[in-house]
Structure formats: C-alpha cells, structure tokens
Scaffold this motif. Structure first.
Motif: not given
Length: 228
Positions: A22-31, A33-43, A64-69
């Motif tokens: 089974n496959g799972f997705a992790c949309i990830a970026s050190s930016s 803004r990039t993750v926020n953009f994808v979040r807003d597009l999906a919303r 939600c866009s969340l820092p991994r740390n």
C-alpha cells in the motif's frame, strides 16, 4: 438448470502486498510556503467537491502544514505528562493558526501508525529538522473521543490491479482532493519501514517543483477568474 454461483469477493490479500505494498504520500519541502500552497490548492478543490456532493466519505476533516521537528518532539522526546502537554500545545497552536477549530477543552492529539513510521524512517535525513510536511487532521471532538485530534498521512489500501504508486495517487485524491503528479516524486524509490508491522506499506516523498506549482496556478479556475 444453471447452478447459481456464490458471490466471490476479491481483495488485496497479504500475499499480494509482498510485491505491491500500500502507498502513502508525504508532501514535503524545506519551504513552508510550498507546502502551504499545496495545502491551499487541496482545500479549494475540496470546497469545489463539497458544492457538488462529490467529497469522498474518507476525506480528511482538515489539512495542515506542520514542521516535522515539532511532530518528532511530541512523538519521541516528550516523556512526562507535562512535556507531552507542552509538545501537544505547540502542534495545536500551529493547527489553530491554519483554521482548525482547536478549543481549550480538547487538547489531546494522537499520531496514526503511518505518520509515526515515516517519522522513524526519516530520522537521519539531512533536512529532518527543517522540513515541513502536509498532514491529515481528523476531528473526533464531536464524538467526544480522547484523544480528539488524530494526525496521519494520505494514502491507504491499493485496489486489485493497482501498483503502489497508482494506489497512493488515488487514495491521496480521495482523502485530501489533491491529484498528485508522479513527476512530483522527490526520490526514485519509495521509503520502506523497519518493523514487521510496516512491511505492507511504502512511503512516497513528494515535493512539487516551482514550475509545476506555476502550472497549477495558471490552470486553476480560482486564479483564472481572479479569485472570484
């Protein structure tokens, strides 16, 4: 006379998952803004589905866009009750700032297995302390469950005939209304888990490049109509 044949249900048995997990997705970026953009597009796409009644039954309540740390700190470093409370509060504050209706009377959170597994898998990544992830948030406050906020990654069980990537793309679209482009993949091969409980799953690290993001903007009805 013809003998009636009993119904035969085909499912992805465990033996089939050895070759195609089974496959799972992790949309990830050190930016962020990039993750926020994808979040807003999906919303926005989820809102469009709501208007037509096409939202899947398993769709996430929030994204939600969340820092991994801060996810890592909650799961691995918070040992005492007070540490857990503080680590949870940090995550909940980020969620609240992104529109999740977090209230003072429901402050408990939980990570599902897939999110916990990928945290462990990516522990030694060079960007582990700077990367941002797109997480699913399920709201169980209505059911008065404890914990009442559950975080996970999009993805799930593949259908018969699908490979892991195809299953991940379909599940991600169903759960967060985001149609993943396979060119968004950051790595040639998906990540695999370490434990026996995770051998049926693989994790795709996904990061939309800037040019693909611009294509999404130009082709999105929201932007074509000037945001009206």
């Amino acid at each position: 006379a013809d003998i009636a044949q009993p119904p035969f249900k085909v499912s992805c048995a465990m033996c089939l998952l050895e070759d195609e997990p089974n496959g799972f997705a992790c949309i990830a970026s050190s930016s962020s803004r990039t993750v926020n953009f994808v979040r807003d597009l999906a919303r926005r796409r989820a809102d469009e589905k709501k208007e037509t009644g096409a939202l899947h039954a398993d769709h996430a309540h929030y994204l939600c866009s969340l820092p991994r740390n801060i996810l890592w700190n909650f799961w691995t470093k918070a040992r005492t009750r007070d540490q857990k409370r503080k680590a949870a509060s940090e995550i909940l504050e980020v969620m609240k700032n992104q529109g999740v209706p977090v209230s003072s009377d429901c402050r408990q959170i939980e990570f599902e297995h897939h999110l916990r597994s990928l945290l462990r898998i990516t522990d030694k990544d060079p960007n582990a302390n700077t990367v941002h992830w797109l997480a699913i948030v399920y709201d169980d406050t209505i059911k008065k469950k404890d914990p009442c906020w559950v975080l996970d990654l999009p993805g799930g069980k593949r259908h018969l005939g699908e490979n892991s990537l195809q299953g991940m793309i379909r599940e991600t679209e169903e759960e967060i209304s985001l149609l993943v482009n396979e060119h968004w993949l950051l790595e040639d091969q998906p990540r695999t888990g370490f434990s026996k409980s995770d051998w049926t799953n693989v994790y795709y690290m996904i990061g939309p490049p800037a040019d693909i993001l611009m294509d999404e903007v130009e082709n999105d009805v929201f932007w074509k109509t000037g945001g009206n």
